[in-house]
Scaffold this motif. Structure first.
Motif, PDB file in Angstrom:
ATOM      1  N   TYR A  71       0.780  -1.399  -0.266  1.00  0.00           N
ATOM      2  CA  TYR A  71       0.447  -0.259  -0.183  1.00  0.00           C
ATOM      3  C   TYR A  71       0.716   0.825  -0.025  1.00  0.00           C
ATOM      4  O   TYR A  71       1.498   1.704   0.806  1.00  0.00           O
ATOM      5  CB  TYR A  71      -0.992  -0.265   1.336  1.00  0.00           C
ATOM      6  CG  TYR A  71      -1.715  -1.122   1.191  1.00  0.00           C
ATOM      7  CD1 TYR A  71      -3.037  -0.870   0.980  1.00  0.00           C
ATOM      8  CD2 TYR A  71      -1.189  -2.415   1.573  1.00  0.00           C
ATOM      9  CE1 TYR A  71      -3.720  -1.855   0.846  1.00  0.00           C
ATOM     10  CE2 TYR A  71      -2.416  -3.058   1.836  1.00  0.00           C
ATOM     11  CZ  TYR A  71      -3.311  -4.175   1.664  1.00  0.00           C
ATOM     12  OH  TYR A  71      -4.238  -4.496   1.661  1.00  0.00           O
ATOM     13  N   TYR A  72       0.356   2.336  -0.810  1.00  0.00           N
ATOM     14  CA  TYR A  72       0.888   3.600  -0.300  1.00  0.00           C
ATOM     15  C   TYR A  72      -0.092   4.158  -0.319  1.00  0.00           C
ATOM     16  O   TYR A  72      -1.057   4.964  -0.867  1.00  0.00           O
ATOM     17  CB  TYR A  72       1.623   4.325  -2.146  1.00  0.00           C
ATOM     18  CG  TYR A  72       2.840   3.306  -2.812  1.00  0.00           C
ATOM     19  CD1 TYR A  72       4.063   3.964  -1.609  1.00  0.00           C
ATOM     20  CD2 TYR A  72       2.309   2.691  -3.932  1.00  0.00           C
ATOM     21  CE1 TYR A  72       5.240   3.305  -2.453  1.00  0.00           C
ATOM     22  CE2 TYR A  72       3.521   2.184  -4.077  1.00  0.00           C
ATOM     23  CZ  TYR A  72       4.962   2.283  -3.504  1.00  0.00           C
ATOM     24  OH  TYR A  72       6.334   1.997  -3.914  1.00  0.00           O
ATOM     25  N   GLY A  73       0.016   5.044   1.053  1.00  0.00           N
ATOM     26  CA  GLY A  73      -1.301   5.209   1.518  1.00  0.00           C
ATOM     27  C   GLY A  73      -2.515   4.393   1.693  1.00  0.00           C
ATOM     28  O   GLY A  73      -2.023   3.240   2.312  1.00  0.00           O
ATOM     29  N   GLU A 117      -4.029   0.066  -3.020  1.00  0.00           N
ATOM     30  CA  GLU A 117      -3.168  -0.565  -2.908  1.00  0.00           C
ATOM     31  C   GLU A 117      -2.456  -1.336  -3.946  1.00  0.00           C
ATOM     32  O   GLU A 117      -3.740  -0.949  -5.087  1.00  0.00           O
ATOM     33  CB  GLU A 117      -4.180  -2.194  -2.904  1.00  0.00           C
ATOM     34  CG  GLU A 117      -3.832  -3.118  -2.486  1.00  0.00           C
ATOM     35  CD  GLU A 117      -4.641  -4.252  -2.219  1.00  0.00           C
ATOM     36  OE1 GLU A 117      -5.147  -4.724  -1.275  1.00  0.00           O
ATOM     37  OE2 GLU A 117      -5.309  -5.229  -2.985  1.00  0.00           O
ATOM     38  N   CYS A 118      -0.842  -1.927  -4.388  1.00  0.00           N
ATOM     39  CA  CYS A 118      -0.812  -1.956  -5.477  1.00  0.00           C
ATOM     40  C   CYS A 118       0.083  -2.843  -5.677  1.00  0.00           C
ATOM     41  O   CYS A 118       0.150  -3.332  -6.639  1.00  0.00           O
ATOM     42  CB  CYS A 118       0.539  -0.624  -5.136  1.00  0.00           C
ATOM     43  SG  CYS A 118       0.294   1.235  -5.648  1.00  0.00           S
ATOM     44  N   LEU A 119      -0.198  -3.468  -4.658  1.00  0.00           N
ATOM     45  CA  LEU A 119       0.080  -5.714  -4.700  1.00  0.00           C
ATOM     46  C   LEU A 119      -1.230  -6.509  -4.098  1.00  0.00           C
ATOM     47  O   LEU A 119      -1.370  -5.893  -3.230  1.00  0.00           O
ATOM     48  CB  LEU A 119       1.605  -6.097  -4.416  1.00  0.00           C
ATOM     49  CG  LEU A 119       3.338  -5.506  -4.791  1.00  0.00           C
ATOM     50  CD1 LEU A 119       3.782  -6.194  -3.706  1.00  0.00           C
ATOM     51  CD2 LEU A 119       2.968  -5.523  -6.292  1.00  0.00           C
ATOM     52  N   ALA A 147       5.257  -4.444 -16.599  1.00  0.00           N
ATOM     53  CA  ALA A 147       5.978  -3.383 -18.106  1.00  0.00           C
ATOM     54  C   ALA A 147       5.461  -1.892 -16.803  1.00  0.00           C
ATOM     55  O   ALA A 147       5.787  -1.955 -15.769  1.00  0.00           O
ATOM     56  CB  ALA A 147       3.944  -2.397 -18.162  1.00  0.00           C
ATOM     57  N   ASN A 148       6.021  -0.929 -17.317  1.00  0.00           N
ATOM     58  CA  ASN A 148       5.967   0.110 -16.021  1.00  0.00           C
ATOM     59  C   ASN A 148       4.787   0.774 -15.029  1.00  0.00           C
ATOM     60  O   ASN A 148       3.341   0.266 -15.931  1.00  0.00           O
ATOM     61  CB  ASN A 148       6.310   1.892 -16.588  1.00  0.00           C
ATOM     62  CG  ASN A 148       7.586   1.590 -17.406  1.00  0.00           C
ATOM     63  OD1 ASN A 148       8.460   0.932 -17.165  1.00  0.00           O
ATOM     64  ND2 ASN A 148       7.653   3.124 -18.412  1.00  0.00           N
ATOM     65  N   GLY A 149       4.355   0.513 -14.291  1.00  0.00           N
ATOM     66  CA  GLY A 149       3.572   0.556 -13.208  1.00  0.00           C
ATOM     67  C   GLY A 149       2.927  -0.838 -12.317  1.00  0.00           C
ATOM     68  O   GLY A 149       2.467  -0.816 -11.667  1.00  0.00           O
ATOM     69  N   ALA A 150       3.515  -1.555 -12.960  1.00  0.00           N
ATOM     70  CA  ALA A 150       2.826  -3.164 -12.259  1.00  0.00           C
ATOM     71  C   ALA A 150       3.533  -3.529 -11.453  1.00  0.00           C
ATOM     72  O   ALA A 150       2.610  -4.607 -10.934  1.00  0.00           O
ATOM     73  CB  ALA A 150       4.139  -4.044 -13.652  1.00  0.00           C
ATOM     74  N   GLY A 151       4.991  -3.272 -10.240  1.00  0.00           N
ATOM     75  CA  GLY A 151       4.839  -2.854  -9.106  1.00  0.00           C
ATOM     76  C   GLY A 151       5.917  -3.684  -8.954  1.00  0.00           C
ATOM     77  O   GLY A 151       6.188  -4.668  -8.059  1.00  0.00           O
ATOM     78  N   LYS A 152       6.761  -3.326  -9.779  1.00  0.00           N
ATOM     79  CA  LYS A 152       8.240  -4.135  -9.766  1.00  0.00           C
ATOM     80  C   LYS A 152       8.964  -3.420  -8.770  1.00  0.00           C
ATOM     81  O   LYS A 152       9.282  -4.469  -7.722  1.00  0.00           O
ATOM     82  CB  LYS A 152       9.061  -4.869 -10.899  1.00  0.00           C
ATOM     83  CG  LYS A 152       8.117  -4.907 -12.138  1.00  0.00           C
ATOM     84  CD  LYS A 152       9.105  -5.236 -13.221  1.00  0.00           C
ATOM     85  CE  LYS A 152       9.477  -3.612 -14.266  1.00  0.00           C
ATOM     86  NZ  LYS A 152       8.294  -2.477 -14.308  1.00  0.00           N
ATOM     87  N   THR A 153       8.919  -2.268  -8.148  1.00  0.00           N
ATOM     88  CA  THR A 153      10.080  -1.830  -7.934  1.00  0.00           C
ATOM     89  C   THR A 153       9.386  -1.685  -6.320  1.00  0.00           C
ATOM     90  O   THR A 153       9.552  -2.409  -5.401  1.00  0.00           O
ATOM     91  CB  THR A 153       9.913  -0.544  -8.346  1.00  0.00           C
ATOM     92  OG1 THR A 153      10.667  -0.175  -9.274  1.00  0.00           O
ATOM     93  CG2 THR A 153      10.998   0.567  -6.987  1.00  0.00           C
ATOM     94  N   THR A 154       7.910  -1.797  -6.892  1.00  0.00           N
ATOM     95  CA  THR A 154       7.199  -1.694  -5.010  1.00  0.00           C
ATOM     96  C   THR A 154       7.151  -3.292  -4.266  1.00  0.00           C
ATOM     97  O   THR A 154       7.430  -3.171  -3.246  1.00  0.00           O
ATOM     98  CB  THR A 154       5.507  -1.584  -5.000  1.00  0.00           C
ATOM     99  OG1 THR A 154       5.395  -0.336  -6.189  1.00  0.00           O
ATOM    100  CG2 THR A 154       4.531  -1.985  -3.764  1.00  0.00           C
ATOM    101  N   LEU A 155       7.411  -4.029  -5.168  1.00  0.00           N
ATOM    102  CA  LEU A 155       7.775  -5.574  -5.344  1.00  0.00           C
ATOM    103  C   LEU A 155       8.992  -5.873  -4.142  1.00  0.00           C
ATOM    104  O   LEU A 155       9.287  -6.100  -2.968  1.00  0.00           O
ATOM    105  CB  LEU A 155       7.986  -6.438  -5.679  1.00  0.00           C
ATOM    106  CG  LEU A 155       8.162  -8.099  -5.793  1.00  0.00           C
ATOM    107  CD1 LEU A 155       7.555  -8.645  -4.788  1.00  0.00           C
ATOM    108  CD2 LEU A 155       8.039  -8.371  -7.194  1.00  0.00           C
TER     109      LEU A 155
END
Ligand code: ATP
Length: 238
Positions: free
Chosen positions: A15-17, A20-22, A40-48
């Protein structure tokens, strides 16, 4: 296969705030294994990656070395053996190359720090030549090498790499992946590599995950992904 995995994520949400991103990620990494994450960009790789090293709020189970790390701080997770090379490399621009490398070992209390510094200069002779210059004056490829050496100075058993090839010339990218393969073999470090250069990353990896909009769309052995129709079209371009 998951029994005794080095890293295990079960139904992980991030979660960002309030956003929910993942949305329920299952992922495992074995000891010494290289796992590639495509998407793809925004898929959640960095968040993972940020979920694993506790830089974002999550729900679900994350275990490392058999112990829950979901509730731990980033410091605790580093201490247990996780290290991250962030996108953009995080070079300490005003410090010398030598101090940048040593900064990665700040958490260690053992006496082998010097031996490790020598090891990294052996792996990256270019950094040895430039050890007294400031980190900020290095080229992009040199900074990526520096970031890897720094991250590995804490002697992690798991290295997280966020798009290591970003902005590098093709020949430098090839060298980088050769070095990563060497390090993985010599130091038996497991790796999770987020990478746009899918062909090279799949060559080095044993397994992979494709993320789509915060969920795992495809997963399997590197070979299987290489031959997967959707992976080929989206990430391999043939
Ligand atoms: P990229 O390759 O562009 O970095 P990515 O697959 O790594 O993409 P993430 O950066 O993990 O994707 O982003 C996943 C989602 O989370 C996106 O919808 C993004 O807009 C959102 N997001 C990322 N960082 C933040 C943040 N700090 N605050 C709010 N939302 C964010």
């Amino acid at each position: 296969r998951t029994h005794g995995a080095l890293l295990e994520l079960r139904d992980v949400h991030a979660y960002y705030g309030d956003v929910e991103c993942l949305h329920g990620i299952d992922l495992t990494v074995d000891q010494g294994e290289v796992v590639v994450v495509l998407g793809a960009n925004g898929a959640g790789k960095t968040t993972l990656l940020r979920s694993i090293c506790r830089l974002v709020r999550t729900k679900g189970d994350i275990t490392f070395g058999g112990k829950q790390i979901g509730g731990k701080s980033t410091y605790d997770v580093v201490r247990r053996g996780v290290s991250m090379v962030p996108q953009g490399r995080g070079t300490l621009v005003d410090l010398s190359v030598d101090d940048n490398i040593r900064a990665g070992g700040y958490i260690r209390r053992d006496k082998e720090v010097e031996a490790d510094v020598r090891y990294w200069y052996d792996v990256f002779p270019r950094l040895a030549e430039r050890k007294s210059t400031s980190g900020g004056s290095l080229s992009g490829g040199e900074q990526q090498m520096l970031a890897i050496a720094r991250a590995l100075m804490s002697r992690p058993t798991l290295l997280l790499l966020d798009e290591p090839s970003l902005g590098l010339a093709p020949i430098v990218v090839r060298q980088l992946f050769d070095v990563l393969a060497r390090v993985c073999a010599e130091r038996s470090v497991a790796m999770v590599v987020v990478e746009q250069n899918a062909a090279l990353a799949l060559d080095m990896a044993q397994r992979g995950y494709v993320l789509e909009a915060g969920t795992v769309a495809v997963t399997g052995a590197a070979d299987r992904l290489r031959n997967d129709e959707s992976v080929r079209r989206a990430y391999l371009g043939y």
